[in-house]
Motif scaffolding. Structure first.
Motif, PDB file in Angstrom:
ATOM      1  N   SER A 187       0.832  -1.207   0.000  1.00  0.00           N
ATOM      2  CA  SER A 187       0.000   0.000   0.000  1.00  0.00           C
ATOM      3  C   SER A 187       0.865   1.255   0.000  1.00  0.00           C
ATOM      4  N   ALA A 188       1.943   1.224   0.788  1.00  0.00           N
ATOM      5  CA  ALA A 188       2.850   2.370   0.840  1.00  0.00           C
ATOM      6  C   ALA A 188       3.539   2.589  -0.504  1.00  0.00           C
ATOM      7  N   LEU A 189       3.942   1.500  -1.155  1.00  0.00           N
ATOM      8  CA  LEU A 189       4.592   1.617  -2.460  1.00  0.00           C
ATOM      9  C   LEU A 189       3.617   2.143  -3.517  1.00  0.00           C
ATOM     10  N   LYS A 190       2.363   1.720  -3.430  1.00  0.00           N
ATOM     11  CA  LYS A 190       1.352   2.217  -4.361  1.00  0.00           C
ATOM     12  C   LYS A 190       1.150   3.718  -4.183  1.00  0.00           C
TER      13      LYS A 190
ATOM     14  N   THR B 283       3.307   5.767  -2.954  1.00  0.00           N
ATOM     15  CA  THR B 283       4.536   6.418  -3.397  1.00  0.00           C
ATOM     16  C   THR B 283       4.571   6.562  -4.910  1.00  0.00           C
ATOM     17  N   ASN B 284       4.225   5.506  -5.612  1.00  0.00           N
ATOM     18  CA  ASN B 284       4.229   5.560  -7.071  1.00  0.00           C
ATOM     19  C   ASN B 284       3.200   6.561  -7.611  1.00  0.00           C
ATOM     20  N   ASN B 285       2.069   6.643  -6.961  1.00  0.00           N
ATOM     21  CA  ASN B 285       1.067   7.635  -7.376  1.00  0.00           C
ATOM     22  C   ASN B 285       1.627   9.044  -7.242  1.00  0.00           C
ATOM     23  N   TYR B 286       2.320   9.281  -6.136  1.00  0.00           N
ATOM     24  CA  TYR B 286       2.894  10.615  -5.900  1.00  0.00           C
ATOM     25  C   TYR B 286       4.027  10.901  -6.884  1.00  0.00           C
ATOM     26  N   LEU B 287       4.885   9.906  -7.119  1.00  0.00           N
ATOM     27  CA  LEU B 287       5.986  10.085  -8.072  1.00  0.00           C
ATOM     28  C   LEU B 287       5.447  10.370  -9.478  1.00  0.00           C
ATOM     29  N   TYR B 288       4.422   9.644  -9.857  1.00  0.00           N
ATOM     30  CA  TYR B 288       3.826   9.830 -11.184  1.00  0.00           C
ATOM     31  C   TYR B 288       3.230  11.235 -11.327  1.00  0.00           C
ATOM     32  N   GLN B 289       2.528  11.665 -10.284  1.00  0.00           N
ATOM     33  CA  GLN B 289       1.885  12.979 -10.329  1.00  0.00           C
ATOM     34  C   GLN B 289       2.898  14.119 -10.362  1.00  0.00           C
TER      35      GLN B 289
ATOM     36  N   LEU C 198      12.161  -3.202  -5.235  1.00  0.00           N
ATOM     37  CA  LEU C 198      12.405  -2.703  -3.879  1.00  0.00           C
ATOM     38  C   LEU C 198      13.728  -1.950  -3.780  1.00  0.00           C
ATOM     39  N   THR C 199      14.711  -2.376  -4.561  1.00  0.00           N
ATOM     40  CA  THR C 199      16.031  -1.746  -4.500  1.00  0.00           C
ATOM     41  C   THR C 199      16.063  -0.380  -5.185  1.00  0.00           C
ATOM     42  N   ASP C 200      14.959   0.041  -5.784  1.00  0.00           N
ATOM     43  CA  ASP C 200      14.883   1.407  -6.299  1.00  0.00           C
ATOM     44  C   ASP C 200      14.865   2.424  -5.160  1.00  0.00           C
ATOM     45  N   ILE C 201      14.563   1.952  -3.956  1.00  0.00           N
ATOM     46  CA  ILE C 201      14.558   2.813  -2.772  1.00  0.00           C
ATOM     47  C   ILE C 201      15.888   2.632  -2.037  1.00  0.00           C
ATOM     48  N   ARG C 202      16.486   3.736  -1.616  1.00  0.00           N
ATOM     49  CA  ARG C 202      17.798   3.682  -0.972  1.00  0.00           C
ATOM     50  C   ARG C 202      17.741   2.839   0.309  1.00  0.00           C
TER      51      ARG C 202
ATOM     52  N   ASP D  23       9.961  10.865   1.816  1.00  0.00           N
ATOM     53  CA  ASP D  23      11.381  10.515   1.885  1.00  0.00           C
ATOM     54  C   ASP D  23      11.852   9.816   0.604  1.00  0.00           C
ATOM     55  N   VAL D  24      11.019   8.915   0.075  1.00  0.00           N
ATOM     56  CA  VAL D  24      11.364   8.248  -1.179  1.00  0.00           C
ATOM     57  C   VAL D  24      11.419   9.274  -2.299  1.00  0.00           C
ATOM     58  N   TYR D  25      10.465  10.180  -2.322  1.00  0.00           N
ATOM     59  CA  TYR D  25      10.438  11.220  -3.354  1.00  0.00           C
ATOM     60  C   TYR D  25      11.716  12.058  -3.296  1.00  0.00           C
ATOM     61  N   ALA D  26      12.094  12.465  -2.086  1.00  0.00           N
ATOM     62  CA  ALA D  26      13.275  13.322  -1.927  1.00  0.00           C
ATOM     63  C   ALA D  26      14.568  12.560  -2.213  1.00  0.00           C
ATOM     64  N   GLY D  27      14.535  11.243  -1.991  1.00  0.00           N
ATOM     65  CA  GLY D  27      15.751  10.449  -2.155  1.00  0.00           C
ATOM     66  C   GLY D  27      15.932   9.856  -3.517  1.00  0.00           C
ATOM     67  N   LYS D  28      14.963  10.042  -4.410  1.00  0.00           N
ATOM     68  CA  LYS D  28      15.037   9.487  -5.763  1.00  0.00           C
ATOM     69  C   LYS D  28      16.112  10.193  -6.593  1.00  0.00           C
TER      70      LYS D  28
END
Length: 238
Positions: free
Chosen positions: A93-96, A98-104, A113-117, A233-238
């Motif tokens: 659910s968290a990854l979903k 996150t992906n929605n936010y990244l896409y937007q 999973l390793t796409d996240i630091r 955090d994932v967004y900022a760390g991408k």
């Protein structure tokens, strides 16, 4: 002849119905033993905490992978710890989200999973890890509506985030605190309001005992990370 055939058909239907009822009752009996009689199941697991998580792939396959990515294998194999285990469904659910936010926001979405630091996985997994092996009986009572009397107790996670953990005593038949008891854990979001700023999660099963600690499993509707900090955090760390 026609009446005989009808009677024979009724007997067959009655027999099949009785057979189905017996099967249902037998299944219910087995289910009752599993769900309601705590004495029928052994909470002890003859392996490390990491091995326990690996042995439950439906619930924790992703969590076990994240532990390795985060470099926390040693802790889950050697440390004496209490783990409030989020399920794979919480992570998905968290990854979903996150992906929605990244896409937007026009960023590449996550594929593996390793796409996240590793540092981000480590930060959020350590929120669920506590030193020592604490079972439900080791925690204080918590009454959400009467915190001045039954406040639970605050604990520091592995990365020094403050949580309130307590046991809620349900009422039954008008008798206060006489019912079912269950653990809850609350992330204290504002240290200036330590009793009023919790993001709480209920525990679906408790007191599983691997060799090096205790596992309490969170409900599947829990948000991994307790709020949307993981997404940012994932967004900022991408």
């Amino acid at each position: 002849m026609l009446n005989d055939m009808r009677n024979y058909s009724k007997k067959i239907r009655w027999g099949l119905g009785l057979f189905s009822l017996i099967l249902l009752l037998l299944a219910s009996c087995k289910k009752d033993k599993y769900y309601f009689d705590g004495g029928k199941s052994d909470p002890n697991f003859k392996g490390t905490m990491l091995q326990y998580l690996q042995s439950k792939p439906v619930q924790f396959d992703t969590i076990a992978q994240i532990i390795k990515i985060a470099g926390l294998e040693k802790e889950f194999q050697q440390d004496e710890l209490t783990f409030f285990a989020p399920t794979d469904q919480s992570v998905r659910s968290a990854l979903k989200n996150t992906n929605n936010y990244l896409y937007q926001t026009g960023k590449d979405t996550l594929k593996v999973l390793t796409d996240i630091r590793p540092q981000i996985w480590r930060k959020y997994l350590m929120m669920y890890m506590f030193k020592g092996a604490n079972r439900m009986k080791d925690y204080y009572q918590l009454d959400i509506n009467l915190k001045s009397v039954y406040p639970g107790q605050n604990y520091y996670s592995y990365n020094n985030v403050i949580f309130n953990i307590g046991v809620i005593f349900d009422d039954i038949n008008g008798i206060k605190y006489a019912g079912y008891r269950h653990l809850t854990i609350g992330y204290v979001t504002d240290l200036n309001k330590p009793t009023d700023s919790w993001v709480s999660a209920d525990i679906s099963s408790s007191d599983i005992k691997p060799l090096n600690g205790v596992v309490h499993t969170l409900n599947t509707n829990h948000i991994f990370g307790f709020d949307y900090g993981f997404v940012y955090d994932v967004y900022a760390g991408k």
